[in-house]
Design an enzyme around this catalytic site. Sequence first.
Site, PDB file in Angstrom:
ATOM      1  CB  THR A  58      -0.911  -0.008   1.254  1.00 26.31           C
ATOM      2  OG1 THR A  58      -1.440   1.289   1.460  1.00 26.31           O
ATOM      3  CG2 THR A  58      -0.142  -0.392   2.517  1.00 26.31           C
ATOM      4  CG  ASP A  59      -1.088   5.009  -1.024  1.00 23.60           C
ATOM      5  OD1 ASP A  59      -1.660   4.334  -0.147  1.00 23.60           O
ATOM      6  OD2 ASP A  59      -1.639   5.974  -1.601  1.00 23.60           O
ATOM      7  CD  GLU A  60      -3.440   3.504   4.148  1.00 24.10           C
ATOM      8  OE1 GLU A  60      -3.369   3.446   5.379  1.00 24.10           O
ATOM      9  OE2 GLU A  60      -4.493   3.303   3.511  1.00 24.10           O
TER      10      GLU A  60
ATOM     11  CE1 TYR B 130      -3.306  -2.532   5.849  1.00 27.32           C
ATOM     12  CE2 TYR B 130      -3.232  -0.180   5.372  1.00 27.32           C
ATOM     13  CZ  TYR B 130      -3.297  -1.494   4.935  1.00 27.32           C
ATOM     14  OH  TYR B 130      -3.347  -1.765   3.590  1.00 27.32           O
TER      15      TYR B 130
ATOM     16  CE  LYS C  63      -0.068  -4.558   3.059  1.00 28.95           C
ATOM     17  NZ  LYS C  63      -0.502  -5.886   2.544  1.00 28.95           N
TER      18      LYS C  63
HETATM   19  P1  NAD Z   1      -9.857  -7.125   2.633  1.00 25.67           P
HETATM   20  O1  NAD Z   1      -9.834  -6.866   4.097  1.00 25.67           O
HETATM   21  O2  NAD Z   1     -11.120  -6.918   1.862  1.00 25.67           O
HETATM   22  O3  NAD Z   1      -9.400  -8.638   2.357  1.00 25.67           O
HETATM   23  C1  NAD Z   1      -8.381  -9.273   3.085  1.00 25.67           C
HETATM   24  C2  NAD Z   1      -8.616 -10.776   2.969  1.00 25.67           C
HETATM   25  O4  NAD Z   1      -7.552 -11.437   3.669  1.00 25.67           O
HETATM   26  C3  NAD Z   1      -9.921 -11.245   3.625  1.00 25.67           C
HETATM   27  O5  NAD Z   1     -10.630 -12.087   2.746  1.00 25.67           O
HETATM   28  C4  NAD Z   1      -9.462 -12.016   4.864  1.00 25.67           C
HETATM   29  O6  NAD Z   1     -10.306 -13.104   5.212  1.00 25.67           O
HETATM   30  C5  NAD Z   1      -8.091 -12.508   4.427  1.00 25.67           C
HETATM   31  N1  NAD Z   1      -7.219 -12.779   5.565  1.00 25.67           N
HETATM   32  C6  NAD Z   1      -6.972 -11.979   6.624  1.00 25.67           C
HETATM   33  N2  NAD Z   1      -6.128 -12.594   7.484  1.00 25.67           N
HETATM   34  C7  NAD Z   1      -5.820 -13.801   6.928  1.00 25.67           C
HETATM   35  C8  NAD Z   1      -4.986 -14.871   7.318  1.00 25.67           C
HETATM   36  N3  NAD Z   1      -4.278 -14.841   8.468  1.00 25.67           N
HETATM   37  N4  NAD Z   1      -4.899 -15.948   6.504  1.00 25.67           N
HETATM   38  C9  NAD Z   1      -5.596 -16.009   5.346  1.00 25.67           C
HETATM   39  N5  NAD Z   1      -6.407 -15.020   4.927  1.00 25.67           N
HETATM   40  C10 NAD Z   1      -6.522 -13.920   5.710  1.00 25.67           C
HETATM   41  O7  NAD Z   1      -8.664  -6.259   2.034  1.00 25.67           O
HETATM   42  P2  NAD Z   1      -8.478  -5.630   0.580  1.00 25.67           P
HETATM   43  O8  NAD Z   1      -8.967  -4.248   0.601  1.00 25.67           O
HETATM   44  O9  NAD Z   1      -8.963  -6.591  -0.431  1.00 25.67           O
HETATM   45  O10 NAD Z   1      -6.887  -5.564   0.525  1.00 25.67           O
HETATM   46  C11 NAD Z   1      -6.129  -6.651   0.004  1.00 25.67           C
HETATM   47  C12 NAD Z   1      -4.655  -6.318   0.087  1.00 25.67           C
HETATM   48  O11 NAD Z   1      -4.400  -5.138  -0.666  1.00 25.67           O
HETATM   49  C13 NAD Z   1      -4.162  -6.047   1.493  1.00 25.67           C
HETATM   50  O12 NAD Z   1      -2.892  -6.637   1.631  1.00 25.67           O
HETATM   51  C14 NAD Z   1      -4.064  -4.537   1.572  1.00 25.67           C
HETATM   52  O13 NAD Z   1      -3.037  -4.142   2.448  1.00 25.67           O
HETATM   53  C15 NAD Z   1      -3.732  -4.194   0.141  1.00 25.67           C
HETATM   54  N6  NAD Z   1      -4.185  -2.868  -0.313  1.00 25.67           N
HETATM   55  C16 NAD Z   1      -5.487  -2.500  -0.170  1.00 25.67           C
HETATM   56  C17 NAD Z   1      -5.900  -1.263  -0.650  1.00 25.67           C
HETATM   57  C18 NAD Z   1      -7.347  -0.815  -0.560  1.00 25.67           C
HETATM   58  O14 NAD Z   1      -7.651   0.331  -0.882  1.00 25.67           O
HETATM   59  N7  NAD Z   1      -8.275  -1.671  -0.151  1.00 25.67           N
HETATM   60  C19 NAD Z   1      -4.967  -0.395  -1.239  1.00 25.67           C
HETATM   61  C20 NAD Z   1      -3.632  -0.809  -1.364  1.00 25.67           C
HETATM   62  C21 NAD Z   1      -3.259  -2.051  -0.897  1.00 25.67           C
HETATM   63  P1  TYD Z   2     -10.561   4.221   4.629  1.00 25.01           P
HETATM   64  O1  TYD Z   2     -11.564   3.769   3.615  1.00 25.01           O
HETATM   65  O2  TYD Z   2     -10.623   3.627   6.004  1.00 25.01           O
HETATM   66  O3  TYD Z   2      -9.122   4.028   3.976  1.00 25.01           O
HETATM   67  P2  TYD Z   2      -7.660   4.533   4.510  1.00 25.01           P
HETATM   68  O4  TYD Z   2      -7.773   5.019   5.899  1.00 25.01           O
HETATM   69  O5  TYD Z   2      -6.861   3.276   4.426  1.00 25.01           O
HETATM   70  O6  TYD Z   2      -7.225   5.588   3.545  1.00 25.01           O
HETATM   71  O7  TYD Z   2     -10.690   5.790   4.785  1.00 25.01           O
HETATM   72  C1  TYD Z   2     -10.523   6.663   3.686  1.00 25.01           C
HETATM   73  C2  TYD Z   2     -10.583   8.078   4.206  1.00 25.01           C
HETATM   74  O8  TYD Z   2     -11.914   8.323   4.689  1.00 25.01           O
HETATM   75  C3  TYD Z   2      -9.664   8.331   5.394  1.00 25.01           C
HETATM   76  O9  TYD Z   2      -9.143   9.648   5.293  1.00 25.01           O
HETATM   77  C4  TYD Z   2     -10.561   8.217   6.603  1.00 25.01           C
HETATM   78  C5  TYD Z   2     -11.918   8.696   6.080  1.00 25.01           C
HETATM   79  N1  TYD Z   2     -13.097   8.068   6.699  1.00 25.01           N
HETATM   80  C6  TYD Z   2     -14.132   8.850   7.203  1.00 25.01           C
HETATM   81  O10 TYD Z   2     -14.097  10.093   7.168  1.00 25.01           O
HETATM   82  N2  TYD Z   2     -15.213   8.218   7.767  1.00 25.01           N
HETATM   83  C7  TYD Z   2     -15.304   6.847   7.841  1.00 25.01           C
HETATM   84  O11 TYD Z   2     -16.304   6.324   8.391  1.00 25.01           O
HETATM   85  C8  TYD Z   2     -14.243   6.070   7.301  1.00 25.01           C
HETATM   86  C9  TYD Z   2     -14.303   4.560   7.366  1.00 25.01           C
HETATM   87  C10 TYD Z   2     -13.157   6.710   6.729  1.00 25.01           C
END
Ligand code: NAD
Ligand code: TYD
Length: 343
Positions: free
Chosen positions: A125-127, A150, A154
């Site tokens: 992630t970019d975070e 978090y 990562k």
């Molecule tokens: P998500 O929470 O929707 O999915 C995570 C999945 O991992 C779930 O299905 C969960 O059951 C599984 N999981 C968790 N712990 C586990 C374990 N110990 N063993 C096996 N499975 C397990 O998350 P997402 O949004 O789909 O993100 C997927 C990946 O992409 C993550 O690694 C996250 O850091 C990365 N990512 C997400 C975003 C975003 O905007 N959502 C952006 C950049 C990177």
């Molecule tokens: P989120 O979807 O949790 O992603 P991330 O924190 O990983 O970027 O949140 C996106 C942005 O929205 C973040 O600045 C926090 C804000 N946010 C709210 O204002 N209200 C909410 O209920 C949530 C879940 C997030």
Amino acid sequence: MNTILVTGAAGFIGSNFVRTLLRDRPDCQVLALDGLTYAGNLENLADCLTDARCRFIRADICDVESLAPVFADGLSAVVNFAAESHVDRSILGAQAFARTNFVGVQVLLDLARKHEVQRFLQVSTDEVYGSLGETGLFTENTPLAANSPYSASKAAADLLVQAYHHTFGMPTLITRCSNNYGPYQFPEKLIPLFVTNLIEGKKVPLYGDGLNVRDWIHVQDHCDALLLVLERAMPGSLYNIGGNCELPNIEIAQRLLAHLGHDESMIERVKDRPGHDRRYAVDITRINNDLGWQPRVEFSSGLAETIDWYVSHKTWWTRIKSGEYLTYYEKQYGPSGVVGVKE
Ligand code: NAD
Ligand code: TYD
């Protein structure tokens, strides 16, 4: 025939990636693995699992014994999405984040090394770069400066992946993407939480002044970029992925309100998230130059389609919000709670 292990396959991005593989790579077999935590939902893969090329395995990525037989079958690649992914939950308790996001990656790396898996893609992630001021972008050379439990977990995993490349010559790849939106996102994240609340006639909780900025990318663009990196990037490489679409949270809220026919009285200003990163923005020059990738989904149309998806998939998210989705695996595969390889 390629056999690709996708971990975290029942989550938001993982399930979209499995669908992408089955659609775009007719030659590949997909092992869709997930521990099914609260964020994993087998219903996200229901259509994929009707395809004979896709098999579901319930396993925890920290559990070597469950994973060993999966690797022993011979894999061409591992793509790791499995993670605890919600910042607010990491503030409430970091243990599961340290375990899955760091120890789980170590377990996967060791197995991939032992079985000489030829591609190991860690989805990051970019975070991990921390927070930006009003100007500037994250490049791949921006120092790690994670701020939340978090993002710290990562970042630690990214360092471990790079260490396995440096020390053992493992063919690892890392991608760092910005905020995804699209179908099947768990309704605790900003966009699906706000959309589903508004459909239910509930207010949306906007943190702090609402001026925190995120870069938004459609999940399909992210999945396409991942496939390109998986197949074409040099071992040991690292790529940022982003949508070239920076927006403050208040503007996201306003667009959702407008689309769903509500006014700003539906915004509830709530206390800010502790340590809330102010701004993320990603420089995607490297992936564009090396692999010719750029995001294709324009935000307004992607957001409109996404809202419409949640409107037309009310059963999917009401089952999540009510907790009913937790019984789906049990109904398909027998008693839940058993973590192990399922045929
Ligand atoms: P998500 O929470 O929707 O999915 C995570 C999945 O991992 C779930 O299905 C969960 O059951 C599984 N999981 C968790 N712990 C586990 C374990 N110990 N063993 C096996 N499975 C397990 O998350 P997402 O949004 O789909 O993100 C997927 C990946 O992409 C993550 O690694 C996250 O850091 C990365 N990512 C997400 C975003 C975003 O905007 N959502 C952006 C950049 C990177
Ligand atoms: P989120 O979807 O949790 O992603 P991330 O924190 O990983 O970027 O949140 C996106 C942005 O929205 C973040 O600045 C926090 C804000 N946010 C709210 O204002 N209200 C909410 O209920 C949530 C879940 C997030």
